[in-house]
Design a protein around this motif. Sequence first.
Motif, PDB file in Angstrom:
ATOM      1  N   SER A  50       0.769  -1.356   0.116  1.00 39.58           N
ATOM      2  CA  SER A  50       0.414  -0.071   0.043  1.00 39.58           C
ATOM      3  C   SER A  50       0.796   1.071  -0.328  1.00 39.58           C
ATOM      4  CB  SER A  50      -0.602   0.388   1.364  1.00 39.58           C
ATOM      5  OG  SER A  50      -0.316   0.335   2.726  1.00 39.58           O
ATOM      6  N   VAL A  51       1.781   1.764   0.010  1.00 41.38           N
ATOM      7  CA  VAL A  51       3.104   2.347   0.727  1.00 41.38           C
ATOM      8  C   VAL A  51       4.225   1.918  -0.896  1.00 41.38           C
ATOM      9  CG1 VAL A  51       2.599   2.483   2.646  1.00 41.38           C
ATOM     10  CG2 VAL A  51       4.559   1.319   1.664  1.00 41.38           C
ATOM     11  N   ASN A  52       3.873   1.510  -2.046  1.00 38.65           N
ATOM     12  CA  ASN A  52       3.645   1.381  -3.470  1.00 38.65           C
ATOM     13  C   ASN A  52       5.702   1.322  -3.065  1.00 38.65           C
ATOM     14  OD1 ASN A  52       1.412   1.811  -4.499  1.00 38.65           O
ATOM     15  ND2 ASN A  52       1.101   3.852  -4.120  1.00 38.65           N
ATOM     16  N   ARG A  53       6.521   2.698  -4.170  1.00 37.13           N
ATOM     17  CA  ARG A  53       7.500   2.021  -4.038  1.00 37.13           C
ATOM     18  C   ARG A  53       8.477   2.523  -2.622  1.00 37.13           C
ATOM     19  NH1 ARG A  53       7.208   7.364  -6.057  1.00 37.13           N
ATOM     20  NH2 ARG A  53       8.614   9.211  -5.741  1.00 37.13           N
ATOM     21  N   TYR A  54       8.167   2.387  -1.519  1.00 40.61           N
ATOM     22  CA  TYR A  54       8.400   2.860  -0.880  1.00 40.61           C
ATOM     23  C   TYR A  54       8.253   1.798   0.303  1.00 40.61           C
ATOM     24  CZ  TYR A  54       8.449   7.827  -1.806  1.00 40.61           C
ATOM     25  OH  TYR A  54       8.857   9.211  -2.347  1.00 40.61           O
ATOM     26  N   ALA A  55       7.904   0.822   0.088  1.00 47.01           N
ATOM     27  CA  ALA A  55       7.550  -0.044   0.664  1.00 47.01           C
ATOM     28  C   ALA A  55       8.668  -1.021   1.037  1.00 47.01           C
ATOM     29  CB  ALA A  55       7.337  -2.099  -0.158  1.00 47.01           C
ATOM     30  N   GLY A  56       9.033  -1.191   2.352  1.00 47.96           N
ATOM     31  CA  GLY A  56      10.466  -1.681   2.499  1.00 47.96           C
ATOM     32  C   GLY A  56      11.405  -1.044   2.334  1.00 47.96           C
ATOM     33  N   GLN A  57      11.401   0.527   2.660  1.00 50.19           N
ATOM     34  CA  GLN A  57      12.475   1.872   2.889  1.00 50.19           C
ATOM     35  C   GLN A  57      12.734   2.276   3.570  1.00 50.19           C
ATOM     36  OE1 GLN A  57      14.751   2.064   0.087  1.00 50.19           O
ATOM     37  NE2 GLN A  57      13.365   0.421  -0.519  1.00 50.19           N
ATOM     38  N   VAL A  58      11.716   2.136   5.057  1.00 53.07           N
ATOM     39  CA  VAL A  58      11.136   2.885   6.387  1.00 53.07           C
ATOM     40  C   VAL A  58      12.663   2.530   6.878  1.00 53.07           C
ATOM     41  CG1 VAL A  58      10.179   3.194   8.330  1.00 53.07           C
ATOM     42  CG2 VAL A  58       8.963   3.280   6.130  1.00 53.07           C
ATOM     43  N   ILE A  59      13.586   3.866   7.576  1.00 48.93           N
ATOM     44  CA  ILE A  59      14.411   3.271   8.120  1.00 48.93           C
ATOM     45  C   ILE A  59      13.715   3.386   9.618  1.00 48.93           C
ATOM     46  CG2 ILE A  59      16.681   3.926   8.944  1.00 48.93           C
ATOM     47  CD1 ILE A  59      17.119   4.881   5.997  1.00 48.93           C
ATOM     48  N   PHE A  60      13.963   2.202  10.861  1.00 47.90           N
ATOM     49  CA  PHE A  60      13.499   2.546  11.994  1.00 47.90           C
ATOM     50  C   PHE A  60      14.856   3.093  12.533  1.00 47.90           C
ATOM     51  CE2 PHE A  60      11.148  -0.519  10.182  1.00 47.90           C
ATOM     52  CZ  PHE A  60       9.734  -0.553  11.055  1.00 47.90           C
ATOM     53  N   GLU A  61      14.731   4.014  13.667  1.00 49.08           N
ATOM     54  CA  GLU A  61      15.120   4.716  15.066  1.00 49.08           C
ATOM     55  C   GLU A  61      15.839   3.657  15.689  1.00 49.08           C
ATOM     56  OE1 GLU A  61      17.535   8.235  14.640  1.00 49.08           O
ATOM     57  OE2 GLU A  61      17.826   6.919  12.728  1.00 49.08           O
ATOM     58  N   GLY A  62      14.693   2.643  15.977  1.00 49.86           N
ATOM     59  CA  GLY A  62      15.266   1.814  16.629  1.00 49.86           C
ATOM     60  C   GLY A  62      13.385   1.507  17.292  1.00 49.86           C
ATOM     61  N   ASN A  63      13.427   1.221  19.119  1.00 54.11           N
ATOM     62  CA  ASN A  63      12.724   0.901  19.546  1.00 54.11           C
ATOM     63  C   ASN A  63      11.872   1.532  20.867  1.00 54.11           C
ATOM     64  OD1 ASN A  63      14.364  -1.302  20.522  1.00 54.11           O
ATOM     65  ND2 ASN A  63      12.843  -1.271  21.540  1.00 54.11           N
ATOM     66  N   ILE A  64      10.937   1.562  21.132  1.00 56.52           N
ATOM     67  CA  ILE A  64      10.546   1.775  22.686  1.00 56.52           C
ATOM     68  C   ILE A  64       9.795   1.068  23.501  1.00 56.52           C
ATOM     69  CG2 ILE A  64       8.167   3.242  21.460  1.00 56.52           C
ATOM     70  CD1 ILE A  64       9.059   4.996  24.270  1.00 56.52           C
ATOM     71  N   ALA A  65      10.740   0.661  24.538  1.00 52.89           N
ATOM     72  CA  ALA A  65       9.581  -0.685  25.301  1.00 52.89           C
ATOM     73  C   ALA A  65       9.087   0.675  26.717  1.00 52.89           C
ATOM     74  CB  ALA A  65      10.619  -1.476  25.862  1.00 52.89           C
ATOM     75  N   GLU A  66       8.937   0.135  28.002  1.00 54.98           N
ATOM     76  CA  GLU A  66       7.951   0.538  29.013  1.00 54.98           C
ATOM     77  C   GLU A  66       7.931  -0.456  30.297  1.00 54.98           C
ATOM     78  OE1 GLU A  66       3.587   0.217  27.790  1.00 54.98           O
ATOM     79  OE2 GLU A  66       3.468  -1.626  27.353  1.00 54.98           O
ATOM     80  N   CYS A  67       9.362  -1.205  30.548  1.00 57.69           N
ATOM     81  CA  CYS A  67       9.485  -1.537  31.362  1.00 57.69           C
ATOM     82  C   CYS A  67       9.733  -1.070  33.128  1.00 57.69           C
ATOM     83  CB  CYS A  67      11.021  -2.636  31.494  1.00 57.69           C
ATOM     84  SG  CYS A  67      11.106  -3.465  29.742  1.00 57.69           S
ATOM     85  N   THR A  68       9.224  -1.205  33.644  1.00 58.09           N
ATOM     86  CA  THR A  68       9.085  -1.075  34.812  1.00 58.09           C
ATOM     87  C   THR A  68       9.534  -0.690  35.707  1.00 58.09           C
ATOM     88  OG1 THR A  68       7.383  -2.285  36.014  1.00 58.09           O
ATOM     89  CG2 THR A  68       6.506  -0.004  34.859  1.00 58.09           C
ATOM     90  N   GLU A  69      10.921  -1.683  35.954  1.00 57.65           N
ATOM     91  CA  GLU A  69      11.743  -2.121  36.601  1.00 57.65           C
ATOM     92  C   GLU A  69      13.390  -1.472  36.852  1.00 57.65           C
ATOM     93  OE1 GLU A  69      13.217  -6.515  35.243  1.00 57.65           O
ATOM     94  OE2 GLU A  69      10.997  -6.661  34.927  1.00 57.65           O
ATOM     95  N   ALA A  70      14.083  -2.041  37.658  1.00 59.66           N
ATOM     96  CA  ALA A  70      14.978  -0.995  37.767  1.00 59.66           C
ATOM     97  C   ALA A  70      16.063  -1.804  36.987  1.00 59.66           C
ATOM     98  CB  ALA A  70      15.037  -0.722  39.336  1.00 59.66           C
ATOM     99  N   ASP A  71      16.763   0.041  36.860  1.00 61.67           N
ATOM    100  CA  ASP A  71      18.651  -0.830  36.330  1.00 61.67           C
ATOM    101  C   ASP A  71      19.131  -1.822  36.264  1.00 61.67           C
ATOM    102  OD1 ASP A  71      17.660   1.130  34.038  1.00 61.67           O
ATOM    103  OD2 ASP A  71      19.201   2.644  35.623  1.00 61.67           O
ATOM    104  N   THR A  72      19.972  -2.914  36.337  1.00 62.36           N
ATOM    105  CA  THR A  72      19.780  -2.766  34.927  1.00 62.36           C
ATOM    106  C   THR A  72      18.609  -3.736  34.422  1.00 62.36           C
ATOM    107  OG1 THR A  72      21.744  -4.804  34.472  1.00 62.36           O
ATOM    108  CG2 THR A  72      22.178  -2.664  34.482  1.00 62.36           C
ATOM    109  N   LEU A  73      17.816  -3.511  33.051  1.00 60.09           N
ATOM    110  CA  LEU A  73      16.693  -3.585  32.066  1.00 60.09           C
ATOM    111  C   LEU A  73      17.232  -5.076  31.843  1.00 60.09           C
ATOM    112  CD1 LEU A  73      15.030  -1.884  30.605  1.00 60.09           C
ATOM    113  CD2 LEU A  73      14.291  -2.410  33.198  1.00 60.09           C
ATOM    114  N   PRO A  74      16.392  -6.629  32.295  1.00 55.87           N
ATOM    115  CA  PRO A  74      16.440  -7.898  31.550  1.00 55.87           C
ATOM    116  C   PRO A  74      16.972  -7.279  30.285  1.00 55.87           C
ATOM    117  CG  PRO A  74      14.414  -7.900  32.785  1.00 55.87           C
ATOM    118  CD  PRO A  74      14.818  -6.453  32.479  1.00 55.87           C
ATOM    119  N   THR A  75      17.423  -9.146  29.685  1.00 59.63           N
ATOM    120  CA  THR A  75      18.139  -9.070  28.291  1.00 59.63           C
ATOM    121  C   THR A  75      16.800  -9.599  27.807  1.00 59.63           C
ATOM    122  OG1 THR A  75      18.777 -10.562  28.725  1.00 59.63           O
ATOM    123  CG2 THR A  75      20.165  -8.718  28.432  1.00 59.63           C
TER     124      THR A  75
END
Length: 367
Positions: A293-318
């Motif tokens: 649906s995004v035509n010629r741009y399919a597969g071209q998006v560059i992700f900067e990374g991700n965001i999580a929502e853990c409530t635990e203390a550092d260091t977080l589990p892997t």
Amino acid sequence: MRHRGSVARVIMLAALMVSVLGIGLATSTTRIETAYACPSSAQSAQSPECVGSVWPYGHSWYIQSYGSGAVQALADTDASWVNYACSETSTGMDFMTVLDFGRPGKHNGSYSVFGLDGNWHAYSAVQLQAQYYITEWYNNTTGCPRLHLVIGTANDYECAGSDADCNISTAGQQFDALVHNLQTFVNGLNWNWQITVWVGDDLEAEWDQWSMTSNFINGIYAQESNYSWHPFLMDFGDANIEYADFQGNHWTYQNVYDASWGIGFDWPLPEIYWHTSGPGNITQWVNMYNSGSVNRYAGQVIFEGNIAECTEADTLPTGNCWTGNNRCEYSPENGYNLLATDVGQPNMKYTTNIQWPEDSHTGNNGC
């Protein structure tokens, strides 16, 4: 976004290839930086800055309390973490922190956010809170960490409960101006070698009509015509097209694409929380990435990374972590590696973890 109670580009293909090759975009001097987030092969030649057992995720926060003390306390916590994460390497590490201030609107004649404390706060107050954070973070860090600070909003019902003349596009323009004011503040103190300020929005299909959300994003893009330096607009929301918005309509993958990549200086930093059919999951982001649906741009998006929502203390589990939703979800590292694998981008730049200041920050609860 993890809600509590009632609070609940066009980029040319040539520019995309430049970014993929790591040469950098003319629109921002920050794109030429080395990727600092750690893929699972943390000791590989691709990511020599990742050493020991430290996964350099950045802290992010839902801002619930206004005043210098509250936000300075968050900055102190974050400075302590990035100093620790940097202590095992002789090279600089680049961290991303998102500060989510709430939804944009207009109150008593001033463009404002309806904050996560249930009160209206003028954009000038948001700017002041961010200045408190920046100053405290800078004064308490070593020369090792670098910070990309994202000043964020949420797209849940922009202009709802606002002055009758609230204009969503104008709200976006003025919020973008706020971010430029903050970068001017940083530049004036000669701190820009260490701190860069970007725009952010927790963009989620189930919380607003696309026509309204796009007005806010296009307002930001329009404001950028006034500047020679362009901060990125980070989309730290979900790609959930299953739930209808408040008018009973569903976003399309094209809408998600436009929100996170297709308009202006958008970049995705998606919620990668869990692998189910629910909101914020990897599957829908990957589907958008691969969508015809995004035509010629399919597969071209560059992700900067991700965001999580853990409530635990550092260091977080892997692996998995406990969250304020009382369930096990992906940790920053786990979500990063899964998304990186699914979209074939092993050197995304950032991973960050967003919490509420009131979270207990303790206990994995068997995750």
